[in-house]
Scaffold this motif. Structure first.
Motif, PDB file in Angstrom:
ATOM      1  N   SER A  55      24.599 -50.105  -5.221  1.00 35.04           N
ATOM      2  CA  SER A  55      23.316 -50.317  -5.875  1.00 35.04           C
ATOM      3  C   SER A  55      22.405 -49.177  -5.419  1.00 35.04           C
ATOM      4  O   SER A  55      22.882 -48.176  -4.880  1.00 35.04           O
ATOM      5  N   VAL A  73      21.217 -52.360 -12.147  1.00 38.98           N
ATOM      6  CA  VAL A  73      22.093 -51.201 -11.974  1.00 38.98           C
ATOM      7  C   VAL A  73      23.332 -51.320 -12.857  1.00 38.98           C
ATOM      8  O   VAL A  73      23.860 -50.325 -13.345  1.00 38.98           O
ATOM      9  N   GLU A  74      23.787 -52.563 -13.078  1.00 37.45           N
ATOM     10  CA  GLU A  74      25.007 -52.783 -13.858  1.00 37.45           C
ATOM     11  C   GLU A  74      24.749 -52.871 -15.360  1.00 37.45           C
ATOM     12  O   GLU A  74      25.627 -53.259 -16.126  1.00 37.45           O
ATOM     13  N   GLY A  75      23.542 -52.530 -15.790  1.00 37.03           N
ATOM     14  CA  GLY A  75      23.271 -52.450 -17.217  1.00 37.03           C
ATOM     15  C   GLY A  75      22.332 -53.503 -17.763  1.00 37.03           C
ATOM     16  O   GLY A  75      22.025 -53.510 -18.960  1.00 37.03           O
ATOM     17  N   LYS A 133      21.494 -46.609 -13.403  1.00 45.28           N
ATOM     18  CA  LYS A 133      22.830 -47.199 -13.292  1.00 45.28           C
ATOM     19  C   LYS A 133      23.726 -46.343 -12.395  1.00 45.28           C
ATOM     20  O   LYS A 133      23.525 -45.142 -12.257  1.00 45.28           O
ATOM     21  N   LEU A 156      26.634 -44.527 -12.445  1.00 46.31           N
ATOM     22  CA  LEU A 156      27.459 -44.012 -13.535  1.00 46.31           C
ATOM     23  C   LEU A 156      28.842 -43.578 -13.071  1.00 46.31           C
ATOM     24  O   LEU A 156      29.830 -43.788 -13.738  1.00 46.31           O
ATOM     25  N   LEU A 167      19.060 -45.912 -17.812  1.00 43.07           N
ATOM     26  CA  LEU A 167      20.421 -45.385 -17.804  1.00 43.07           C
ATOM     27  C   LEU A 167      20.676 -44.558 -16.547  1.00 43.07           C
ATOM     28  O   LEU A 167      21.762 -44.591 -15.973  1.00 43.07           O
ATOM     29  N   LYS A 178      20.672 -55.230  -8.422  1.00 47.65           N
ATOM     30  CA  LYS A 178      22.077 -54.929  -8.675  1.00 47.65           C
ATOM     31  C   LYS A 178      22.435 -55.200 -10.134  1.00 47.65           C
ATOM     32  O   LYS A 178      23.153 -54.421 -10.768  1.00 47.65           O
ATOM     33  N   LYS A 197      32.422 -48.799  -8.402  1.00 52.49           N
ATOM     34  CA  LYS A 197      31.032 -48.848  -8.849  1.00 52.49           C
ATOM     35  C   LYS A 197      30.364 -50.186  -8.526  1.00 52.49           C
ATOM     36  O   LYS A 197      29.164 -50.234  -8.242  1.00 52.49           O
ATOM     37  N   ASP A 198      31.155 -51.287  -8.580  1.00 57.91           N
ATOM     38  CA  ASP A 198      30.540 -52.590  -8.359  1.00 57.91           C
ATOM     39  C   ASP A 198      30.138 -52.826  -6.911  1.00 57.91           C
ATOM     40  O   ASP A 198      29.513 -53.829  -6.584  1.00 57.91           O
TER      41      ASP A 198
END
Length: 241
Positions: free
Chosen positions: A17, A93-95, A5, A7, A2, A90, A13-14
């Protein structure tokens, strides 16, 4: 995972990384020569570098990849594998990141991975993507400090699980895959030794050396400010890369 990521950010955010301490600084990819090798006598690539004030000896051993008609080739991790690893990170990082038995990795589908590669301008077909993952699993990275107090030896992806071609023919978007990150990446995630960087910008840089320099500046320029510019040293970059 978590904490790994992205946050919050005043930017999208996209677009972001994380760079990884030590691991991203190691000159571990083969950019300046043919990736395939059939001669075992000189198959191990040896490099020296300075990292955080310490001298390290780096050894890169190629993967043995089975080709058609039972032929095998030695293939080093190169630009394709570097891009693939950045995209997989990446996704983490996005979950999509996952801790299994205390080891950090990422869960994904091949089509999801291919879609992200195309999005950032590095399209590969599914066979190329699977081969790149197998190269990362089969290649060995060794890092030895001059004082012999540090010795790390592992493949780029110690554990992989890929969807078979037979399954994909009837379940196009459901084939779940998994890769486990290198122990140095796992160590950095556990110790919060990572730093945010602009992934979108990095992917737009076509020169592997320029991309390496960009990541390095993003990671080490911790005093970043318009009144405190980054002053690169040619000797420093040569010693590190």
């Amino acid at each position: 995972m978590l904490l790994f990521k992205i946050l919050q950010s005043k930017f999208k955010k996209d677009e972001y990384s994380n760079t990884i301490e030590l691991y991203d600084a190691i000159p571990k990819y083969v950019w300046n020569q043919k990736k395939e090798n059939v001669n075992l006598s000189n198959a191990i690539i040896i490099r020296d570098c300075n990292l955080r004030g310490k001298r390290f000896l780096i050894k890169i051993k190629p993967a043995i990849i089975e080709k058609k008609k039972f032929n095998t080739e030695l293939i080093y991790p190169g630009q394709r594998e570097e891009i693939l690893e950045d995209v997989l990170r990446k996704l983490a990082v996005e979950g999509k990141g996952k801790i299994i038995d205390g080891k950090a990795g990422v869960i994904f589908t091949l089509y999801e991975l291919q879609k992200e590669l195309i999005k950032v301008g590095h399209g590969y077909n599914l066979n190329e993507i699977k081969e790149a993952i197998q190269v990362c699993q089969g290649s060995t990275l060794e890092c030895i400090s001059n004082d012999k107090k540090v010795f790390i030896s592992s493949s780029f992806f110690p554990v992989i699980s890929l969807t078979t071609k037979k399954f994909l023919t009837t379940n196009k978007n459901k084939g779940i895959c998994y890769i486990q990150f290198n122990p140095l990446v796992n160590h950095a995630i556990n110790n919060l030794s990572f730093r945010q960087y602009n992934y979108t910008t990095g992917m737009q840089i076509r020169s592997p050396l320029a991309r390496y320099m960009y990541k390095r500046m993003s990671h080490y320029w911790v005093q970043a400010h318009k009144l405190s510019p980054y002053t690169p040293s040619l000797i420093s970059f040569l010693n590190c890369s």
